[in-house]
Write a protein that holds these residues in place. Structure first.
Motif, PDB file in Angstrom:
ATOM      1  N   PHE A   1       1.000  -1.237   0.104  1.00 16.68           N
ATOM      2  CA  PHE A   1      -0.379  -0.002  -0.326  1.00 16.68           C
ATOM      3  C   PHE A   1       0.603   1.234   0.101  1.00 16.68           C
ATOM      4  N   VAL A   2       0.561   2.274  -1.060  1.00 15.91           N
ATOM      5  CA  VAL A   2       1.818   3.282  -1.321  1.00 15.91           C
ATOM      6  C   VAL A   2       0.156   4.649  -0.660  1.00 15.91           C
ATOM      7  N   GLU A   3       0.818   4.168   0.641  1.00 14.64           N
ATOM      8  CA  GLU A   3      -0.058   4.710   1.770  1.00 14.64           C
ATOM      9  C   GLU A   3      -0.032   6.592   1.735  1.00 14.64           C
ATOM     10  N   GLU A   4       1.183   7.231   1.707  1.00 17.43           N
ATOM     11  CA  GLU A   4       1.025   8.389   1.088  1.00 17.43           C
ATOM     12  C   GLU A   4       2.347   9.035   0.431  1.00 17.43           C
ATOM     13  N   MET A   5       2.427   9.605  -0.152  1.00 19.30           N
ATOM     14  CA  MET A   5       3.468   9.945  -1.314  1.00 19.30           C
ATOM     15  C   MET A   5       3.721  12.096  -1.175  1.00 19.30           C
ATOM     16  N   TYR A   6       4.183  12.582  -1.049  1.00 18.85           N
ATOM     17  CA  TYR A   6       4.311  13.939  -1.048  1.00 18.85           C
ATOM     18  C   TYR A   6       5.139  14.612  -1.855  1.00 18.85           C
ATOM     19  N   PHE A   7       4.786  15.125  -2.367  1.00 20.79           N
ATOM     20  CA  PHE A   7       5.820  16.854  -3.209  1.00 20.79           C
ATOM     21  C   PHE A   7       6.055  17.837  -2.520  1.00 20.79           C
ATOM     22  N   THR A   8       6.941  19.113  -2.340  1.00 18.28           N
ATOM     23  CA  THR A   8       6.177  20.347  -2.154  1.00 18.28           C
ATOM     24  C   THR A   8       6.207  20.539  -3.354  1.00 18.28           C
ATOM     25  N   PRO A   9       5.477  21.669  -3.942  1.00 21.14           N
ATOM     26  CA  PRO A   9       4.730  22.390  -5.039  1.00 21.14           C
ATOM     27  C   PRO A   9       5.940  22.582  -5.901  1.00 21.14           C
ATOM     28  N   GLU A  10       7.087  23.352  -5.662  1.00 22.06           N
ATOM     29  CA  GLU A  10       8.000  23.394  -6.480  1.00 22.06           C
ATOM     30  C   GLU A  10       8.299  22.458  -7.641  1.00 22.06           C
ATOM     31  N   CYS A  11       8.459  20.684  -6.884  1.00 19.68           N
ATOM     32  CA  CYS A  11       8.693  20.006  -6.965  1.00 19.68           C
ATOM     33  C   CYS A  11       7.647  19.458  -8.225  1.00 19.68           C
ATOM     34  N   ARG A  12       7.214  19.435  -8.404  1.00 21.00           N
ATOM     35  CA  ARG A  12       5.934  18.734  -8.791  1.00 21.00           C
ATOM     36  C   ARG A  12       6.052  18.961  -9.885  1.00 21.00           C
ATOM     37  N   GLY A  13       5.472  17.864 -10.923  1.00 23.13           N
ATOM     38  CA  GLY A  13       5.381  18.121 -12.190  1.00 23.13           C
ATOM     39  C   GLY A  13       6.651  17.894 -12.932  1.00 23.13           C
ATOM     40  N   LYS A  14       8.160  17.299 -12.013  1.00 22.16           N
ATOM     41  CA  LYS A  14       9.132  16.679 -12.704  1.00 22.16           C
ATOM     42  C   LYS A  14       9.178  15.851 -12.804  1.00 22.16           C
ATOM     43  N   GLY A  15       9.077  14.400 -12.597  1.00 22.47           N
ATOM     44  CA  GLY A  15       8.199  13.242 -13.020  1.00 22.47           C
ATOM     45  C   GLY A  15       9.121  12.804 -11.305  1.00 22.47           C
ATOM     46  N   TYR A  16       8.968  13.208 -11.184  1.00 24.13           N
ATOM     47  CA  TYR A  16       9.381  12.559  -9.321  1.00 24.13           C
ATOM     48  C   TYR A  16       8.956  11.383  -9.323  1.00 24.13           C
ATOM     49  N   GLY A  17       7.465  11.936  -9.122  1.00 26.30           N
ATOM     50  CA  GLY A  17       6.309  11.124  -8.050  1.00 26.30           C
ATOM     51  C   GLY A  17       6.822  10.214  -8.911  1.00 26.30           C
ATOM     52  N   THR A  18       7.089   9.895 -10.247  1.00 25.79           N
ATOM     53  CA  THR A  18       6.536   8.747 -11.414  1.00 25.79           C
ATOM     54  C   THR A  18       7.741   7.413 -10.698  1.00 25.79           C
ATOM     55  N   LYS A  19       9.078   8.436 -11.484  1.00 33.29           N
ATOM     56  CA  LYS A  19      10.195   7.781 -11.230  1.00 33.29           C
ATOM     57  C   LYS A  19      10.181   6.835  -9.532  1.00 33.29           C
ATOM     58  N   ALA A  20       9.762   7.313  -8.380  1.00 33.66           N
ATOM     59  CA  ALA A  20       9.668   7.227  -6.988  1.00 33.66           C
ATOM     60  C   ALA A  20       8.627   5.878  -6.951  1.00 33.66           C
ATOM     61  N   TYR A  21       7.498   5.747  -7.732  1.00 32.97           N
ATOM     62  CA  TYR A  21       6.736   5.152  -8.130  1.00 32.97           C
ATOM     63  C   TYR A  21       6.934   3.907  -8.634  1.00 32.97           C
ATOM     64  N   HIS A  22       7.427   3.990 -10.027  1.00 31.86           N
ATOM     65  CA  HIS A  22       7.984   2.633 -10.134  1.00 31.86           C
ATOM     66  C   HIS A  22       9.745   2.300  -9.892  1.00 31.86           C
ATOM     67  N   TRP A  23      10.040   2.884  -9.011  1.00 33.01           N
ATOM     68  CA  TRP A  23      11.370   2.314  -8.633  1.00 33.01           C
ATOM     69  C   TRP A  23      10.450   1.594  -7.268  1.00 33.01           C
ATOM     70  N   ILE A  24       9.337   1.583  -6.575  1.00 33.58           N
ATOM     71  CA  ILE A  24       8.398   1.169  -5.578  1.00 33.58           C
ATOM     72  C   ILE A  24       8.324  -0.241  -5.846  1.00 33.58           C
ATOM     73  N   VAL A  25       7.517  -0.420  -7.096  1.00 36.05           N
ATOM     74  CA  VAL A  25       7.958  -1.560  -7.873  1.00 36.05           C
ATOM     75  C   VAL A  25       8.095  -2.377  -8.710  1.00 36.05           C
ATOM     76  N   ASP A  26      10.243  -2.060  -9.350  1.00 41.24           N
ATOM     77  CA  ASP A  26      10.766  -2.868  -9.770  1.00 41.24           C
ATOM     78  C   ASP A  26      11.334  -3.672  -7.838  1.00 41.24           C
ATOM     79  N   HIS A  27      11.665  -1.947  -6.977  1.00 37.90           N
ATOM     80  CA  HIS A  27      12.541  -2.727  -5.882  1.00 37.90           C
ATOM     81  C   HIS A  27      11.304  -3.568  -5.331  1.00 37.90           C
ATOM     82  N   TYR A  28      10.096  -3.713  -5.085  1.00 38.01           N
ATOM     83  CA  TYR A  28       9.226  -5.225  -3.938  1.00 38.01           C
ATOM     84  C   TYR A  28       8.817  -5.876  -5.540  1.00 38.01           C
TER      85      TYR A  28
END
Length: 166
Positions: free
Chosen positions: A103-130
């Motif tokens: 369960f990806v309980e929470e994922m939060y990024f500061t406003p200035e870092c949204r839209g940079k693809g960081y959430g997608t990178k983190a999500y794909h890493w989570i899936v690949d890592h587990y």
């Protein structure tokens, strides 16, 4: 640490001529002063539809940084060594998939870092890592239209039943 995994990822990110480095590392107790204000911001955003006592949020942070707690892990997102977000993931067994679910309980990024693809990178890493996890779940409120669109792009679909809590 979830299931004995150490968490660390480094992803190079370049945009508009920029040269930023995106990292994910395991959350530590000493991160509390920088992470908790983000947690409070998250819980007062459209991503959450109900109030949660601050003591509960602090207890969750403490659990996520406790190495003896095997079911939750905290992630710290960094851009050029500056903390720009956090996430919590939890694991459990689900009989309907015959295996572990994350369960990806929470994922939060500061406003200035949204839209940079960081959430997608983190999500794909989570899936690949587990890879041993059979299903990944995430919650989203009706009003959080941008998040819903993003999660659907990642392949998430809505379950056809409502969950209840006690």
């Amino acid at each position: 640490m979830l299931d004995g995994y150490e968490i660390e990822i480094v992803v190079e990110y370049r945009r508009n001529g920029g040269n930023s480095m995106f990292n994910i590392r395991e959350m530590k107790a000493e991160d509390k002063a920088v992470i908790m204000p983000m947690v409070i911001t998250f819980y007062h955003s459209p991503a959450v539809e109900h109030d949660v006592d601050t003591a509960v949020l602090e207890r969750t942070f403490d659990a996520a940084t406790d190495p003896t707690m095997p079911y939750i892990s905290g992630l710290v997102m960094l851009e050029d060594e500056k903390v720009v977000g956090y996430g919590y993931v939890t694991g459990y067994y689900a009989s309907e998939v015959g295996g572990m679910c994350m369960f990806v309980e929470e994922m939060y990024f500061t406003p200035e870092c949204r839209g940079k693809g960081y959430g997608t990178k983190a999500y794909h890493w989570i899936v690949d890592h587990y890879p041993e996890y059979k299903r990944f779940r995430i919650e989203v409120t009706e009003s959080n239209v941008n998040a819903k669109r993003l999660y659907e792009r990642w392949g998430f679909r809505f379950l056809e039943y409502n969950q209840m809590v006690l």
